[in-house]
Design an enzyme around this catalytic site. Structure first.
Site, PDB file in Angstrom:
ATOM      1  CD  GLU A 114      38.531  45.137  30.256  1.00  0.00           C
ATOM      2  OE1 GLU A 114      38.764  45.364  29.073  1.00  0.00           O
ATOM      3  OE2 GLU A 114      37.403  44.850  30.680  1.00  0.00           O
ATOM      4  CB  CYS A 127      35.222  50.911  37.772  1.00  0.00           C
ATOM      5  SG  CYS A 127      34.335  49.357  37.884  1.00  0.00           S
ATOM      6  CB  CYS A 134      33.350  36.881  37.814  1.00  0.00           C
ATOM      7  SG  CYS A 134      32.285  37.116  39.253  1.00  0.00           S
ATOM      8  CB  CYS A 138      25.413  37.623  37.029  1.00  0.00           C
ATOM      9  SG  CYS A 138      25.798  37.587  38.795  1.00  0.00           S
ATOM     10  CB  CYS A 141      27.661  39.881  34.258  1.00  0.00           C
ATOM     11  SG  CYS A 141      29.272  40.638  34.570  1.00  0.00           S
ATOM     12  CB  CYS A 363      27.755  48.320  34.439  1.00  0.00           C
ATOM     13  SG  CYS A 363      27.917  49.667  35.537  1.00  0.00           S
TER      14      CYS A 363
END
Ligand code: SAH
Length: 387
Positions: A114, A127, A134, A138, A141, A363
């Site tokens: 994205e 962004c 990933c 975290c 996230c 975010c």
């Protein structure tokens, strides 16, 4: 990657660049100037041709060789036979009620990432993602819960910018008043675990005869891959953002697990040594506000102490929820109190307004296993409807 020999989490190897056509024509997008010149040299073209093409590709945004009117007809035909300037497929293109726009782009191997455009009064920020998924996990996230991970190639990173420019109608590269004026490497993935490709892509984006977005308008965000921070400063000189989120190693180990490898003191040391820092060029520290986890006044005071001596500003990000997330957003009062303490100690401490929440573009909400993606967007919409 791995320049200092640090071991990195395993990612599946990256595949070829952008979709070559079914008939095998190579895509020129994302080649460096040198690579473009070498590619043209192979078909007997002199170096100045590369410069002409560069102008058409990155300043004019051409998608078709036929439009390149200062090249001979024969040469244009030859280019079209051998090469393409095709963009990645767009799987999803969605706009939030607040103007934020999100694209899910699909690459040659079917993997998707994205990018998000966030329009503001005085600027527009894209962004950009650096990896499919990933490896950092975290805890707050959404991207960290995505299974498959691979690095994006430089062309795939550049293509995200080309796509946004196409969609926003910003060719040729406007001098002023751009809808896409800034870039943040804050999408999916850890950019410093894919440094070589990110660096190559950003050099193309910064080139002043093309897209021409200056390093001052590019911010790279990292969870803290300490050995790569120095290279980022030396080779790119872009602005740096650090996803700090906790003021003790004990808590940070838990919510940002890369902290076990590179603890807070080492991370802040690397920040102190980042080149070119001054009051006008500060490091941004991102701090996600998690209810009753990291949001006390004592933690705000500890944060101020930690930052001592670093030209810094603090971005407070109210936690953006996703289906099944194990945290809640801090209350507005708690966030305001935290912000006041940091501000009164002399650091800018803006509270980031969540943007694009209704399209899961805020975010930490990006995740693009596309089936799950659409399902979680539906869940989010249902949750809002019933709230
Ligand atoms: N891997 C890089 C780039 C991701 S940037 C990094 O960690 O910096 C995305 C930013 O959004 C980071 O600061 C990240 O910590 C933050 N973030 C992640 N999940 C979030 C969530 N659910 N709510 C608010 N911010 C989040």
């Amino acid at each position: 990657m791995g320049a200092m020999g640090e071991s990195e989490p395993a990612v599946t190897p990256e595949v070829a660049a952008l979709p070559a056509d079914a008939d095998g024509r190579a895509n020129l997008i994302g080649l460096s100037r040198e690579e473009l010149a070498a590619t043209l040299a192979e078909i007997g073209q002199p170096a100045f041709r590369a410069r002409q093409l560069w102008h058409w590709i990155y300043h004019r945004g051409a998608v078709d060789f036929a439009a390149m009117s200062n090249l001979s007809k024969d040469f244009r035909a030859e280019l079209a036979q051998r090469f393409t300037l095709a963009r990645p497929a767009i799987s999803v293109d969605r706009q939030s009620i607040d103007g934020t726009r999100k694209w899910l782009l699909k690459f040659a191997d079917g993997q998707e990432v994205e990018s998000v455009h966030i329009p503001e009064e005085d600027r527009g920020t894209l962004c950009v993602s650096s990896q499919v998924g990933c490896t950092l996990t975290c805890k707050f996230c959404h991207t960290g819960t995505q299974r498959l991970v691979r690095n994006l190639t430089a062309p795939e990173i550049v293509a995200q910018v080309m796509n946004a420019r196409d969609a926003l109608g910003e060719w040729p590269s406007p001098q002023e008043g751009r809808l896409l004026s800034n870039i943040v490497m804050m999408g999916m993935g850890e950019p410093l675990y894919n440094f070589d490709n990110v660096a190559k892509a950003l050099k193309i984006v910064m080139d002043h005869e093309g897209i021409a977005i200056s390093r001052r308008k590019i911010t790279l965000s990292t969870a803290g891959v300490v050995p790569m921070i120095e290279r980022c400063g030396a080779e790119l000189g872009v602005m740096l953002a650090i996803s700090l989120h906790a003021v003790t190693d004990e808590l940070r180990d838990r919510i940002v697990p890369i902290n076990k490898k590179y603890p807070i003191a080492e991370l802040l040391n690397a920040c102190r040594n980042y080149p070119g820092l001054n009051n006008a060029r500060r490091i941004t520290f991102e701090y996600v506000m998690l209810k009753d986890v990291n949001d006390s006044p004592a933690e705000a005071r500890a944060l101020v102490k930690l930052l001592k001596g670093i030209p810094a500003k603090v971005n407070l990000i109210p936690f953006n929820p996703w289906p099944g997330a194990p945290f809640e957003r801090s209350t507005p009062e708690r966030i305001a109190a935290f912000s006041d303490i940091v501000f009164n100690a002399g650091y800018a401490s803006p509270v980031r307004t969540p943007r694009g929440e209704d399209i899961m573009a805020a975010c930490g909400q990006l995740k693009s296993d596309s089936v799950k993606q659409r399902r979680s967007e539906r869940d989010a919409a249902e949750a809002r409807a019933s709230a």
